[in-house]
Design a protein around this motif. Structure first.
Motif, PDB file in Angstrom:
ATOM      1  N   ILE A   1     -68.132   0.944 -47.582  1.00 40.55           N
ATOM      2  CA  ILE A   1     -67.066   1.510 -48.423  1.00 40.55           C
ATOM      3  C   ILE A   1     -66.178   0.704 -49.057  1.00 40.55           C
ATOM      4  O   ILE A   1     -65.371   0.117 -48.287  1.00 40.55           O
ATOM      5  N   LYS A   2     -66.230   0.682 -50.410  1.00 42.26           N
ATOM      6  CA  LYS A   2     -65.005  -0.093 -51.178  1.00 42.26           C
ATOM      7  C   LYS A   2     -64.028   0.596 -51.479  1.00 42.26           C
ATOM      8  O   LYS A   2     -64.144   1.458 -52.387  1.00 42.26           O
ATOM      9  N   ILE A   3     -62.863   0.583 -50.669  1.00 44.50           N
ATOM     10  CA  ILE A   3     -61.608   1.397 -51.043  1.00 44.50           C
ATOM     11  C   ILE A   3     -60.733   0.839 -52.270  1.00 44.50           C
ATOM     12  O   ILE A   3     -60.532  -0.172 -51.812  1.00 44.50           O
ATOM     13  N   TYR A   4     -60.445   1.437 -53.028  1.00 42.12           N
ATOM     14  CA  TYR A   4     -59.830   1.081 -54.353  1.00 42.12           C
ATOM     15  C   TYR A   4     -58.441   0.643 -53.926  1.00 42.12           C
ATOM     16  O   TYR A   4     -57.716   1.607 -53.284  1.00 42.12           O
ATOM     17  N   GLU A   5     -57.899  -0.316 -54.268  1.00 40.30           N
ATOM     18  CA  GLU A   5     -56.460  -0.873 -54.003  1.00 40.30           C
ATOM     19  C   GLU A   5     -55.939  -1.309 -55.291  1.00 40.30           C
ATOM     20  O   GLU A   5     -56.309  -2.583 -55.860  1.00 40.30           O
ATOM     21  N   GLY A   6     -54.967  -0.693 -56.062  1.00 36.28           N
ATOM     22  CA  GLY A   6     -54.410  -0.978 -57.237  1.00 36.28           C
ATOM     23  C   GLY A   6     -53.529   0.115 -57.852  1.00 36.28           C
ATOM     24  O   GLY A   6     -52.959   0.866 -56.988  1.00 36.28           O
ATOM     25  N   ASN A   7     -53.081  -0.204 -59.062  1.00 37.74           N
ATOM     26  CA  ASN A   7     -51.947   0.527 -59.562  1.00 37.74           C
ATOM     27  C   ASN A   7     -52.216   2.256 -59.873  1.00 37.74           C
ATOM     28  O   ASN A   7     -51.210   2.696 -60.019  1.00 37.74           O
ATOM     29  N   LEU A   8     -53.380   2.422 -59.746  1.00 41.30           N
ATOM     30  CA  LEU A   8     -53.819   3.866 -59.953  1.00 41.30           C
ATOM     31  C   LEU A   8     -53.093   4.444 -58.741  1.00 41.30           C
ATOM     32  O   LEU A   8     -53.130   5.723 -58.622  1.00 41.30           O
ATOM     33  N   ASN A   9     -52.986   3.972 -57.636  1.00 43.67           N
ATOM     34  CA  ASN A   9     -52.357   4.527 -56.398  1.00 43.67           C
ATOM     35  C   ASN A   9     -50.891   4.719 -56.304  1.00 43.67           C
ATOM     36  O   ASN A   9     -50.630   5.568 -55.462  1.00 43.67           O
ATOM     37  N   THR A  10     -50.021   4.542 -57.158  1.00 40.00           N
ATOM     38  CA  THR A  10     -48.924   4.908 -57.359  1.00 40.00           C
ATOM     39  C   THR A  10     -48.301   6.177 -57.321  1.00 40.00           C
ATOM     40  O   THR A  10     -47.503   6.850 -56.896  1.00 40.00           O
ATOM     41  N   VAL A  11     -49.448   7.184 -57.858  1.00 37.61           N
ATOM     42  CA  VAL A  11     -49.212   8.746 -58.007  1.00 37.61           C
ATOM     43  C   VAL A  11     -49.248   9.258 -56.538  1.00 37.61           C
ATOM     44  O   VAL A  11     -48.686  10.359 -56.616  1.00 37.61           O
ATOM     45  N   GLY A  12     -49.569   8.554 -55.534  1.00 42.00           N
ATOM     46  CA  GLY A  12     -49.742   9.129 -54.217  1.00 42.00           C
ATOM     47  C   GLY A  12     -48.986   8.406 -53.136  1.00 42.00           C
ATOM     48  O   GLY A  12     -49.398   8.525 -51.849  1.00 42.00           O
ATOM     49  N   GLN A  13     -47.695   7.799 -53.414  1.00 41.32           N
ATOM     50  CA  GLN A  13     -47.007   7.188 -52.473  1.00 41.32           C
ATOM     51  C   GLN A  13     -46.136   7.981 -51.377  1.00 41.32           C
ATOM     52  O   GLN A  13     -46.088   7.220 -50.224  1.00 41.32           O
ATOM     53  N   LEU A  14     -45.872   9.259 -51.793  1.00 47.98           N
ATOM     54  CA  LEU A  14     -44.952   9.870 -50.839  1.00 47.98           C
ATOM     55  C   LEU A  14     -45.987  10.502 -49.933  1.00 47.98           C
ATOM     56  O   LEU A  14     -46.878  11.063 -50.164  1.00 47.98           O
TER      57      LEU A  14
END
Length: 405
Positions: A247-260
C-alpha cells in the motif's frame, strides 16, 4: 457454550469459505439461513453450496396476487428450506419470522455485521401528526402504535409495522431510533457472524445492551481447508507485514485540506462553502490524472453519498464505491484509491448509546474498521500493489498505526 459465535478474523483469512465448507459438510437434517449484504453475493453463495438445495426469496405471481420477497422468505421458512437472503430483507423480521425460525431449528450465518440500530429520518411535522392523530404514543421509552387503528391505511405504514414489532425507541423527545429485534439471535440453534474488528462495530454495542453473550473465533487454514477455531493465529500479523509493502500511501501537499481533527467529516462537508469542497475535487482530479495517472477503470474513490456530485470529476466518476461497502469482490481490479472522508459514528446514535446506556462508542476504532473494509474491496485483496490518497490526517494516521501493528 454460547450459541453466538463471532468469527473475528482479518479479511482474506477464509471466513466465508469456512462457512460454505461447514454448510457443505453438514448433515441433511441441518437447516441454514445465510444472510449477506449484497444481492449479487446471493447468487455466489447459492452456486457454492453443493451438498444441499439452497433457496432465495423471490417476488412471484400466485394466481392474481403478487407474493413479495418477505412473504416468500416466510414461506421458505415454513417449509424448513435452506435460505440465502440479504441484510435488507432480514431487517424486516417480525414476530412471525421469530416463530418460524424457532420451529425450523435453524443455524444463522451472518456475513458481515448488520445495521442493527438506525436513526429513522422522520420529518418533525410528520411526527407531530402521528401523535396528534393518536396513531402513536410512548410507553417505557418505546413507540407504540394504537391497536385500535392498526388496520388503517396511512403513509406511515413502515412506522406502524416497526412500532407493532416493538422495534422503535423514542429519544430526546423528537427522534425515532429503530432497533433490530435482539431476541431473534437467541432463537437460532447457532449463530455465526463473519466480520473483522467486531469490537469497533455498532452490533457489538447492541449485543452488550441486549445482554447477548458470544464467543470469539478466528478462521484458519488447517489440514487443507479453512475452519473456525479458537486458537490464536499469526495470520493477521503476517498479512499486515505484507500489506505494508503493497500500500503506497500518498504524502504531499494535497493533504493540507485534511489537517484538522474534524476536517472532511460529514459536518465539515455540510458547513463548508462550495469553494472549499471544490478544492477537494481538484485534489482528487490531480491525484488520479497527474500523480498516479490512473485509468478510469482502475480508479476507486469515495465520499459521503450526499456530496458525491460535488467531488466527482473527469476520469474517475464511475469509480465511486460507497464508503460502507463490504463483502463484495466487484472492485478487485481497482489499483488507485482515494478516500476523501473522515469517519465518525452518526452523532444521534453516539448520543443514544451514551445517554441511554452509558456506553461510549470508540470513534477511532469505528473509523479504522470502516476504512480497512473499504480498502479491502480493491486489488489489495488479491495481493496486488495499490496507491492510496487519504487527505484526512486522522484517518491516515489510524491506518499507518494499524499497519505497523
Amino acid at each position: 457454550m454460547e450459541k453466538v459465535k463471532v468469527i473475528d478474523s482479518i479479511m482474506g483469512s477464509g471466513k466465508t469459505t469456512a462457512a460454505i465448507d461447514m454448510m457443505n459438510n453438514s448433515g441433511t437434517d441441518e437447516n441454514f439461513i445465510f444472510i449477506t449484504p449484497y444481492l449479487d453475493e446471493v447468487d455466489r453463495i447459492k452456486k457454492s453450496i453443493s451438498s444441499k438445495q439452497i433457496y432465495e426469496p423471490k417476488v412471484k405471481k400466485k394466481g392474481d396476487k403478487t407474493q413479495y420477497k418477505f412473504e416468500s422468505f416466510h414461506e421458505l421458512l415454513s417449509q424448513n428450506k435452506n435460505i440465502v437472503a440479504t441484510h435488507n430483507l432480514f431487517k424486516n423480521a417480525n414476530d412471525e419470522t421469530k416463530e418460524l425460525i424457532l420451529s425450523g431449528n435453524y443455524t444463522l450465518i451472518l456475513d458481515e455485521v448488520m445495521e442493527v440500530v438506525e436513526q429513522l429520518r422522520v420529518k418533525k411535522h410528520d411526527l407531530t401528526t402521528l401523535f396528534e392523530s393518536k396513531l402513536i404514543y410512548v410507553e417505557d421509552g418505546f413507540v407504540k402504535w394504537n391497536e385500535e387503528k392498526k388496520d388503517y391505511e396511512t403513509r406511515y405504514d413502515d412506522i406502524r409495522d416497526m412500532a407493532l414489532n416493538n422495534n422503535l425507541m423514542y429519544f430526546k423527545d423528537n427522534i425515532l431510533i429503530w432497533n433490530f429485534p435482539a431476541d431473534i439471535f437467541k432463537l437460532f440453534k447457532e449463530v455465526y457472524i463473519l466480520t473483522y474488528m467486531f469490537d469497533a462495530q455498532i452490533q457489538r454495542y447492541y449485543y452488550d445492551i441486549n445482554n447477548i453473550k458470544y464467543q470469539r473465533y478466528v478462521s484458519e487454514f488447517i489440514d487443507g481447508q479453512y475452519r473456525f477455531t479458537k486458537h490464536n493465529t499469526e495470520f493477521e500479523s503476517i498479512l499486515k507485514a505484507q500489506l505494508r509493502n503493497k500500500i503506497k500511501i500518498y504524502e504531499g501537499n494535497l493533504n493540507t485540506v485534511g489537517q484538522l481533527d474534524y476536517s472532511l467529516s460529514s459536518n465539515w462537508y455540510k458547513n463548508k462553502s462550495p469553494y472549499t469542497i471544490k478544492k477537494v475535487k481538484n485534489n482528487v482530479f490531480n491525484y488520479f490524472n497527474n500523480i498516479v495517472k490512473s485509468s478510469s477503470d482502475e480508479a476507486m474513490w469515495t465520499t459521503y453519498s450526499e456530496h458525491k456530485n460535488k467531488v466527482k470529476g473527469n476520469g474517475y466518476t464511475k469509480g465511486f464505491v460507497s464508503c460502507n461497502a463490504r463483502a463484495t469482490n466487484d472492485f478487485k481490479h481497482k489499483k488507485h484509491l482515494v478516500y476523501t472522508i473522515n469517519r465518525y459514528v452518526n452523532t444521534v446514535l453516539y448520543n443514544y448509546f451514551k445517554e441511554k446506556y452509558q456506553i461510549t462508542i470508540d470513534q477511532d476504532a469505528f473509523a479504522l474498521s470502516e476504512l480497512v473494509q473499504w480498502i479491502w474491496r480493491s486489488a489489495i485483496r488479491d495481493g496486488e500493489e495499490i496507491t492510496l490518497y487519504i487527505p484526512s490526517l486522522r484517518m491516515r494516521e489510524l491506518l499507518i498505526e494499524w499497519l505497523n501493528g
